[in-house]
Design a protein around this motif. Sequence first.
Motif, PDB file in Angstrom:
ATOM      1  N   LEU A  34       0.834  -1.203   0.000  1.00  0.00           N
ATOM      2  CA  LEU A  34       0.000   0.000   0.000  1.00  0.00           C
ATOM      3  C   LEU A  34       0.869   1.253   0.000  1.00  0.00           C
ATOM      4  CD1 LEU A  34      -2.812   1.289   0.210  1.00  0.00           C
ATOM      5  CD2 LEU A  34      -2.608   1.109   2.710  1.00  0.00           C
ATOM      6  N   ALA A  35       1.961   1.209   0.775  1.00  0.00           N
ATOM      7  CA  ALA A  35       2.880   2.351   0.824  1.00  0.00           C
ATOM      8  C   ALA A  35       3.515   2.601  -0.536  1.00  0.00           C
ATOM      9  CB  ALA A  35       3.963   2.110   1.876  1.00  0.00           C
ATOM     10  N   VAL A  36       3.845   1.533  -1.265  1.00  0.00           N
ATOM     11  CA  VAL A  36       4.433   1.691  -2.598  1.00  0.00           C
ATOM     12  C   VAL A  36       3.455   2.415  -3.524  1.00  0.00           C
ATOM     13  CG1 VAL A  36       5.134   0.433  -4.672  1.00  0.00           C
ATOM     14  CG2 VAL A  36       6.038  -0.247  -2.451  1.00  0.00           C
ATOM     15  N   ALA A  37       2.179   2.023  -3.462  1.00  0.00           N
ATOM     16  CA  ALA A  37       1.169   2.682  -4.305  1.00  0.00           C
ATOM     17  C   ALA A  37       1.058   4.171  -3.965  1.00  0.00           C
ATOM     18  CB  ALA A  37      -0.182   1.994  -4.123  1.00  0.00           C
ATOM     19  N   MET A  38       1.061   4.483  -2.676  1.00  0.00           N
ATOM     20  CA  MET A  38       0.942   5.878  -2.266  1.00  0.00           C
ATOM     21  C   MET A  38       2.218   6.675  -2.558  1.00  0.00           C
ATOM     22  SD  MET A  38      -2.093   6.536  -1.100  1.00  0.00           S
ATOM     23  CE  MET A  38      -2.537   5.645  -2.590  1.00  0.00           C
ATOM     24  N   ILE A  40       4.250   6.141  -5.090  1.00  0.00           N
ATOM     25  CA  ILE A  40       4.242   6.454  -6.527  1.00  0.00           C
ATOM     26  C   ILE A  40       3.381   7.694  -6.783  1.00  0.00           C
ATOM     27  CG2 ILE A  40       3.519   5.638  -8.810  1.00  0.00           C
ATOM     28  CD1 ILE A  40       4.212   2.795  -7.883  1.00  0.00           C
ATOM     29  N   TYR A  41       2.229   7.750  -6.109  1.00  0.00           N
ATOM     30  CA  TYR A  41       1.348   8.917  -6.225  1.00  0.00           C
ATOM     31  C   TYR A  41       2.062  10.177  -5.716  1.00  0.00           C
ATOM     32  CZ  TYR A  41      -2.338  12.161  -4.753  1.00  0.00           C
ATOM     33  OH  TYR A  41      -3.100  13.275  -4.535  1.00  0.00           O
ATOM     34  N   ALA A  42       2.712  10.051  -4.546  1.00  0.00           N
ATOM     35  CA  ALA A  42       3.420  11.202  -3.966  1.00  0.00           C
ATOM     36  C   ALA A  42       4.556  11.658  -4.879  1.00  0.00           C
ATOM     37  CB  ALA A  42       3.955  10.838  -2.583  1.00  0.00           C
ATOM     38  N   ASP A  43       5.267  10.689  -5.457  1.00  0.00           N
ATOM     39  CA  ASP A  43       6.359  11.012  -6.369  1.00  0.00           C
ATOM     40  C   ASP A  43       5.855  11.871  -7.527  1.00  0.00           C
ATOM     41  OD1 ASP A  43       9.058  10.743  -6.613  1.00  0.00           O
ATOM     42  OD2 ASP A  43       9.042   8.777  -7.567  1.00  0.00           O
ATOM     43  N   ARG A  44       4.761  11.448  -8.131  1.00  0.00           N
ATOM     44  CA  ARG A  44       4.221  12.181  -9.280  1.00  0.00           C
ATOM     45  C   ARG A  44       3.693  13.557  -8.875  1.00  0.00           C
ATOM     46  NH1 ARG A  44       0.421   7.759 -12.154  1.00  0.00           N
ATOM     47  NH2 ARG A  44       0.188   9.440 -13.685  1.00  0.00           N
ATOM     48  N   LYS A  45       3.140  13.650  -7.690  1.00  0.00           N
ATOM     49  CA  LYS A  45       2.640  14.940  -7.205  1.00  0.00           C
ATOM     50  C   LYS A  45       3.794  15.919  -6.949  1.00  0.00           C
ATOM     51  CE  LYS A  45      -1.881  15.314  -6.734  1.00  0.00           C
ATOM     52  NZ  LYS A  45      -2.624  16.419  -7.354  1.00  0.00           N
ATOM     53  N   ILE A  46       4.885  15.406  -6.363  1.00  0.00           N
ATOM     54  CA  ILE A  46       6.039  16.268  -6.079  1.00  0.00           C
ATOM     55  C   ILE A  46       6.659  16.757  -7.378  1.00  0.00           C
ATOM     56  CG2 ILE A  46       8.365  16.305  -5.102  1.00  0.00           C
ATOM     57  CD1 ILE A  46       7.322  14.279  -2.989  1.00  0.00           C
ATOM     58  N   TRP A  47       6.851  15.859  -8.352  1.00  0.00           N
ATOM     59  CA  TRP A  47       7.398  16.284  -9.643  1.00  0.00           C
ATOM     60  C   TRP A  47       6.497  17.329 -10.286  1.00  0.00           C
ATOM     61  CZ3 TRP A  47       7.826  10.629 -11.811  1.00  0.00           C
ATOM     62  CH2 TRP A  47       8.782   9.923 -11.083  1.00  0.00           C
ATOM     63  N   GLY A  60     -10.363   9.314  -8.218  1.00  0.00           N
ATOM     64  CA  GLY A  60     -10.501   9.358  -6.771  1.00  0.00           C
ATOM     65  C   GLY A  60     -10.293  10.763  -6.237  1.00  0.00           C
ATOM     66  N   PRO A  61     -10.564  10.984  -4.939  1.00  0.00           N
ATOM     67  CA  PRO A  61     -10.360  12.311  -4.343  1.00  0.00           C
ATOM     68  C   PRO A  61      -8.891  12.716  -4.403  1.00  0.00           C
ATOM     69  CG  PRO A  61     -10.787  10.648  -2.652  1.00  0.00           C
ATOM     70  CD  PRO A  61     -11.060  10.008  -3.958  1.00  0.00           C
ATOM     71  N   PHE A  62      -8.622  13.877  -4.974  1.00  0.00           N
ATOM     72  CA  PHE A  62      -7.261  14.410  -5.145  1.00  0.00           C
ATOM     73  C   PHE A  62      -6.373  13.482  -5.984  1.00  0.00           C
ATOM     74  CE2 PHE A  62      -8.810  15.645  -0.889  1.00  0.00           C
ATOM     75  CZ  PHE A  62      -8.949  17.017  -1.096  1.00  0.00           C
ATOM     76  N   GLY A  63      -6.977  12.562  -6.716  1.00  0.00           N
ATOM     77  CA  GLY A  63      -6.197  11.639  -7.534  1.00  0.00           C
ATOM     78  C   GLY A  63      -5.564  10.499  -6.763  1.00  0.00           C
ATOM     79  N   LEU A  64      -6.035  10.237  -5.525  1.00  0.00           N
ATOM     80  CA  LEU A  64      -5.398   9.237  -4.656  1.00  0.00           C
ATOM     81  C   LEU A  64      -5.491   7.812  -5.207  1.00  0.00           C
ATOM     82  CD1 LEU A  64      -6.522  10.533  -1.142  1.00  0.00           C
ATOM     83  CD2 LEU A  64      -4.166  10.341  -1.981  1.00  0.00           C
ATOM     84  N   LEU A  65      -6.481   7.555  -6.062  1.00  0.00           N
ATOM     85  CA  LEU A  65      -6.660   6.202  -6.580  1.00  0.00           C
ATOM     86  C   LEU A  65      -5.948   5.983  -7.915  1.00  0.00           C
ATOM     87  CD1 LEU A  65     -10.442   5.628  -5.748  1.00  0.00           C
ATOM     88  CD2 LEU A  65      -8.432   4.998  -4.396  1.00  0.00           C
ATOM     89  N   GLN A  66      -5.144   6.946  -8.341  1.00  0.00           N
ATOM     90  CA  GLN A  66      -4.479   6.840  -9.640  1.00  0.00           C
ATOM     91  C   GLN A  66      -3.552   5.624  -9.708  1.00  0.00           C
ATOM     92  OE1 GLN A  66      -4.886   8.997 -12.478  1.00  0.00           O
ATOM     93  NE2 GLN A  66      -3.931   7.164 -13.323  1.00  0.00           N
ATOM     94  N   ALA A  69      -5.578   2.510 -10.163  1.00  0.00           N
ATOM     95  CA  ALA A  69      -6.096   2.432 -11.537  1.00  0.00           C
ATOM     96  C   ALA A  69      -4.998   1.973 -12.490  1.00  0.00           C
ATOM     97  CB  ALA A  69      -6.643   3.790 -11.965  1.00  0.00           C
ATOM     98  N   ASP A  70      -3.790   2.502 -12.310  1.00  0.00           N
ATOM     99  CA  ASP A  70      -2.661   2.075 -13.141  1.00  0.00           C
ATOM    100  C   ASP A  70      -2.354   0.603 -12.914  1.00  0.00           C
ATOM    101  OD1 ASP A  70      -2.450   4.632 -14.121  1.00  0.00           O
ATOM    102  OD2 ASP A  70      -0.846   5.223 -12.739  1.00  0.00           O
ATOM    103  N   GLY A  71      -2.428   0.165 -11.644  1.00  0.00           N
ATOM    104  CA  GLY A  71      -2.178  -1.243 -11.333  1.00  0.00           C
ATOM    105  C   GLY A  71      -3.203  -2.157 -11.980  1.00  0.00           C
TER     106      GLY A  71
END
Length: 350
Positions: A34-38, A40-47, A60-66, A69-71
């Motif tokens: 679960l942490a890996v999924a989050m 990856i999301y955080a990485d893309r948000k920071i970039w 999802g809210p704020f794109g949290l489920l992206q 969805a990719d998985g």
Amino acid sequence: MTWTAWAQSYLGEGPGWFVFNAAMILLIALPLMLAVAMIIYADRKIWAAMALRRGPNVVGPFGLLQSFADGLKVFLQETIIPSSANKGLFLLAPIITFTVALIVWAVVPFDAGMALADINVGLLYILAASSLGVYGVIISGWASNSKYPFYSALRAAAQMVSYEVSIGFVLISVVLWAGSFNLGTIVEAQRSHVWITNGFGLNPLLFPMAVVFFISSLAETARAPFDLTEAESELVAGYQTEYSSMSFALFWLGEYANVILMCALNSILFWGGYLPPLDIPILYAVPGIIWLFIKILVFFFIFSWVKATVPRYRYDQLMRLGWKIFLPLSLIWVVLISGYLMFTRYGGVA
């Protein structure tokens, strides 16, 4: 009574031990996934934030489920194996990469006495297990029977060996100061190390090693500016070029699990691990696992920050940094630290 003894008393010695350890493994592995999924999301948000973009913001809210969805998209795709590839090794390579990324977490202390395997040679175990990750990369490059993955595998092998040598000497410095290979003991040795701060990082002799370890962590996980194994302009996608579906996803999951591991090791070896930043009683009211989680997030932000802002090295610069700068520097520092400890801790007596 420990949890292991409790399980053995109800289920018997053998089944109780198995059930307890299986439960502990799941308790570590599932949150890690679960942490890996989050992450990856955080990485893309920071970039995105550093490039003045929005990043994932639809699924999802704020794109949290992206990430999920990719998985799902990757899971539903067809697994394509090149006709000239070695099928067995081709499928084995991502499994090795993913498995090695998980087994290392067995010795990570999440709090005082809270580790799946609190062994005395935990640091050696991490060094040995993480070194196996290069086999997944080499096998994938060779089994693909394609020139770009093969070139990438050669690069990855040389890169990982170059920086693991420096990491080894950095770890020797930490072990000399802490007097143990046990990760829990290393963390406990950092209590009130410099005035009231917990951690080796503010020690003038160990701070350079903390910097070397952090940069080597970037190279070891093939993160920018050391992502030469996946240089799109030269190698398409490197050793992952011929992979698709879940075999490709396993490489990504293993890569990000290794990134989280390196963030954890940076905090455990130099910045107090599960200890609070300051040795103040009120701060110990916060559970140690929370402090470790916060430090991992801080280091991951720095990982992403570097990737978003630092241009990629040339390969000769990568090798020069590892062999001509970090290796001599870490060797000299091992001599300095051992000499300092000999005269201050042991009175100059061998």
